[in-house]
Design a protein around this motif. Structure first.
Motif, mmCIF file in Angstrom:
data_model
loop_
_atom_site.group_PDB
_atom_site.id
_atom_site.type_symbol
_atom_site.label_atom_id
_atom_site.label_comp_id
_atom_site.label_asym_id
_atom_site.label_seq_id
_atom_site.Cartn_x
_atom_site.Cartn_y
_atom_site.Cartn_z
ATOM 1 N N GLN A 176 0.833 -1.216 0.000
ATOM 2 C CA GLN A 176 0.000 0.000 0.000
ATOM 3 C C GLN A 176 0.864 1.261 0.000
ATOM 4 O O GLN A 176 0.338 2.367 0.074
ATOM 5 N N GLY A 177 2.152 1.114 -0.048
ATOM 6 C CA GLY A 177 3.046 2.267 -0.047
ATOM 7 C C GLY A 177 3.242 2.866 1.337
ATOM 8 O O GLY A 177 3.629 4.033 1.454
ATOM 9 N N GLY A 178 2.959 2.102 2.391
ATOM 10 C CA GLY A 178 3.121 2.615 3.755
ATOM 11 C C GLY A 178 2.101 3.687 4.090
ATOM 12 O O GLY A 178 2.373 4.578 4.901
ATOM 13 N N ARG A 179 0.929 3.592 3.489
ATOM 14 C CA ARG A 179 -0.120 4.601 3.670
ATOM 15 C C ARG A 179 -1.478 3.936 3.858
ATOM 16 O O ARG A 179 -1.642 2.766 3.571
ATOM 17 N N CYS A 180 -2.434 4.753 4.261
ATOM 18 C CA CYS A 180 -3.825 4.304 4.340
ATOM 19 C C CYS A 180 -4.290 3.952 2.925
ATOM 20 O O CYS A 180 -4.027 4.696 1.974
ATOM 21 N N ALA A 181 -4.987 2.840 2.779
ATOM 22 C CA ALA A 181 -5.454 2.388 1.470
ATOM 23 C C ALA A 181 -6.534 3.296 0.878
ATOM 24 O O ALA A 181 -6.775 3.262 -0.327
ATOM 25 N N ILE A 182 -7.166 4.138 1.683
ATOM 26 C CA ILE A 182 -8.235 5.002 1.183
ATOM 27 C C ILE A 182 -7.768 6.442 1.000
ATOM 28 O O ILE A 182 -7.787 6.983 -0.104
ATOM 29 N N CYS A 183 -7.342 7.095 2.065
ATOM 30 C CA CYS A 183 -7.016 8.530 1.985
ATOM 31 C C CYS A 183 -5.537 8.792 1.685
ATOM 32 O O CYS A 183 -5.146 9.933 1.472
ATOM 33 N N LEU A 184 -4.722 7.751 1.698
ATOM 34 C CA LEU A 184 -3.286 7.823 1.400
ATOM 35 C C LEU A 184 -2.487 8.591 2.449
ATOM 36 O O LEU A 184 -1.344 8.969 2.209
ATOM 37 N N ARG A 185 -3.056 8.792 3.619
ATOM 38 C CA ARG A 185 -2.352 9.437 4.733
ATOM 39 C C ARG A 185 -1.220 8.516 5.185
ATOM 40 O O ARG A 185 -1.389 7.300 5.225
ATOM 41 N N ASP A 186 -0.110 9.118 5.572
ATOM 42 C CA ASP A 186 1.017 8.292 6.020
ATOM 43 C C ASP A 186 1.159 8.247 7.542
ATOM 44 O O ASP A 186 2.156 7.762 8.058
ATOM 45 N N THR A 187 0.155 8.719 8.255
ATOM 46 C CA THR A 187 0.119 8.596 9.717
ATOM 47 C C THR A 187 -1.185 7.891 10.096
ATOM 48 O O THR A 187 -2.215 8.112 9.465
ATOM 49 N N PRO A 188 -1.158 7.079 11.149
ATOM 50 C CA PRO A 188 -2.338 6.277 11.484
ATOM 51 C C PRO A 188 -3.510 7.055 12.078
ATOM 52 O O PRO A 188 -4.629 6.566 12.104
ATOM 53 N N GLY A 189 -3.274 8.265 12.590
ATOM 54 C CA GLY A 189 -4.371 9.044 13.159
ATOM 55 C C GLY A 189 -4.808 8.567 14.530
ATOM 56 O O GLY A 189 -5.872 8.928 14.998
ATOM 57 N N SER A 190 -3.978 7.734 15.171
ATOM 58 C CA SER A 190 -4.328 7.198 16.483
ATOM 59 C C SER A 190 -3.059 6.758 17.200
ATOM 60 O O SER A 190 -2.106 6.318 16.567
ATOM 61 N N LYS A 191 -3.082 6.859 18.528
ATOM 62 C CA LYS A 191 -1.948 6.366 19.318
ATOM 63 C C LYS A 191 -1.800 4.859 19.187
ATOM 64 O O LYS A 191 -0.717 4.321 19.325
ATOM 65 N N ARG A 192 -2.894 4.180 18.923
ATOM 66 C CA ARG A 192 -2.883 2.714 18.857
ATOM 67 C C ARG A 192 -2.340 2.193 17.533
ATOM 68 O O ARG A 192 -2.173 0.999 17.372
ATOM 69 N N GLY A 193 -2.108 3.071 16.572
ATOM 70 C CA GLY A 193 -1.524 2.626 15.309
ATOM 71 C C GLY A 193 -2.559 2.393 14.224
ATOM 72 O O GLY A 193 -3.703 2.814 14.319
ATOM 73 N N TRP A 194 -2.112 1.696 13.198
ATOM 74 C CA TRP A 194 -2.946 1.434 12.023
ATOM 75 C C TRP A 194 -4.040 0.439 12.342
ATOM 76 O O TRP A 194 -3.902 -0.406 13.204
ATOM 77 N N ASN A 195 -5.141 0.552 11.588
ATOM 78 C CA ASN A 195 -6.293 -0.338 11.780
ATOM 79 C C ASN A 195 -6.363 -1.342 10.645
ATOM 80 O O ASN A 195 -6.196 -0.983 9.481
ATOM 81 N N GLY A 196 -6.652 -2.585 10.997
ATOM 82 C CA GLY A 196 -6.894 -3.598 9.980
ATOM 83 C C GLY A 196 -8.359 -3.530 9.587
ATOM 84 O O GLY A 196 -9.246 -3.532 10.447
ATOM 85 N N ASP A 197 -8.626 -3.434 8.292
ATOM 86 C CA ASP A 197 -10.004 -3.398 7.819
ATOM 87 C C ASP A 197 -10.404 -4.809 7.414
ATOM 88 O O ASP A 197 -9.641 -5.521 6.765
ATOM 89 N N HIS A 198 -11.602 -5.208 7.821
ATOM 90 C CA HIS A 198 -12.081 -6.534 7.465
ATOM 91 C C HIS A 198 -13.586 -6.503 7.265
ATOM 92 O O HIS A 198 -14.288 -5.644 7.794
ATOM 93 N N CYS A 199 -14.063 -7.438 6.479
ATOM 94 C CA CYS A 199 -15.492 -7.591 6.231
ATOM 95 C C CYS A 199 -16.120 -8.212 7.474
ATOM 96 O O CYS A 199 -15.702 -9.288 7.910
ATOM 97 N N HIS A 200 -17.098 -7.544 8.042
ATOM 98 C CA HIS A 200 -17.732 -8.051 9.262
ATOM 99 C C HIS A 200 -18.634 -9.252 8.985
ATOM 100 O O HIS A 200 -18.897 -10.044 9.879
ATOM 101 N N THR A 201 -19.080 -9.399 7.748
ATOM 102 C CA THR A 201 -19.932 -10.529 7.398
ATOM 103 C C THR A 201 -19.106 -11.785 7.166
ATOM 104 O O THR A 201 -19.391 -12.842 7.727
ATOM 105 N N MET A 202 -18.065 -11.662 6.339
ATOM 106 C CA MET A 202 -17.250 -12.819 5.967
ATOM 107 C C MET A 202 -15.996 -12.969 6.827
ATOM 108 O O MET A 202 -15.365 -14.015 6.818
#
Length: 145
Positions: free
Chosen positions: A81-107
């Protein structure tokens, strides 16, 4: 001796005693639960210090449990992903807890790594593409250039 060493030493003796006198894991588990309840402050301090000292190990363990990804796989996805958010392309996680893993809640399928804001945004739209399209159309109608 520090409190942590005393606690570790005590716990080691307990493990040895219960595992060697054929009492088995169930009795040890019950004893540990009782001990932790009676020594709540000591237990909390021990785990608080352990969590601080093992942040990366904890994160890797949580990612493995939640998404089935090893630390190497997570790093490979993030690099792809280029070391960035896959959507907004920000290079900082926006949280003290770090980056978030995105997953489908159904599957339960892992989709990518997002910053906090994008991950919450998708969650607020309930991962519904129609809702996202309507939100995009709404913004396009109401942007004053």
């Amino acid at each position: 001796m520090t409190r942590h060493l005393l606690l570790q030493s005590y716990m080691s003796r307990c493990i040895s005693r219960f595992m060697t006198d054929n009492q088995g894991p169930a009795r040890k588990q019950a004893y540990d639960a009782k001990w932790r309840k009676e020594n709540k402050a000591r237990t909390q301090e021990y785990f608080r210090d352990w969590y601080k000292a093992n942040k990366e190990r904890r994160s890797a363990s949580e990612r493995k449990r939640k998404y089935g990804l090893t630390a190497e796989q997570w790093a490979a996805v993030f690099d792809a992903q280029g070391g960035r958010c896959a959507i907004c392309l920000r290079d900082t996680p926006g949280s003290k807890r770090g980056w978030n893993g995105d997953h489908c809640h159904t599957m339960g399928v892992f989709r990518g790594i997002l910053c906090r804001q994008c991950n919450h945004g998708l969650g607020n739209f309930q991962d519904n593409i129609d809702n996202l399209r309507r939100a995009t159309a709404y913004l396009e109608r109401h942007i004053f250039a």
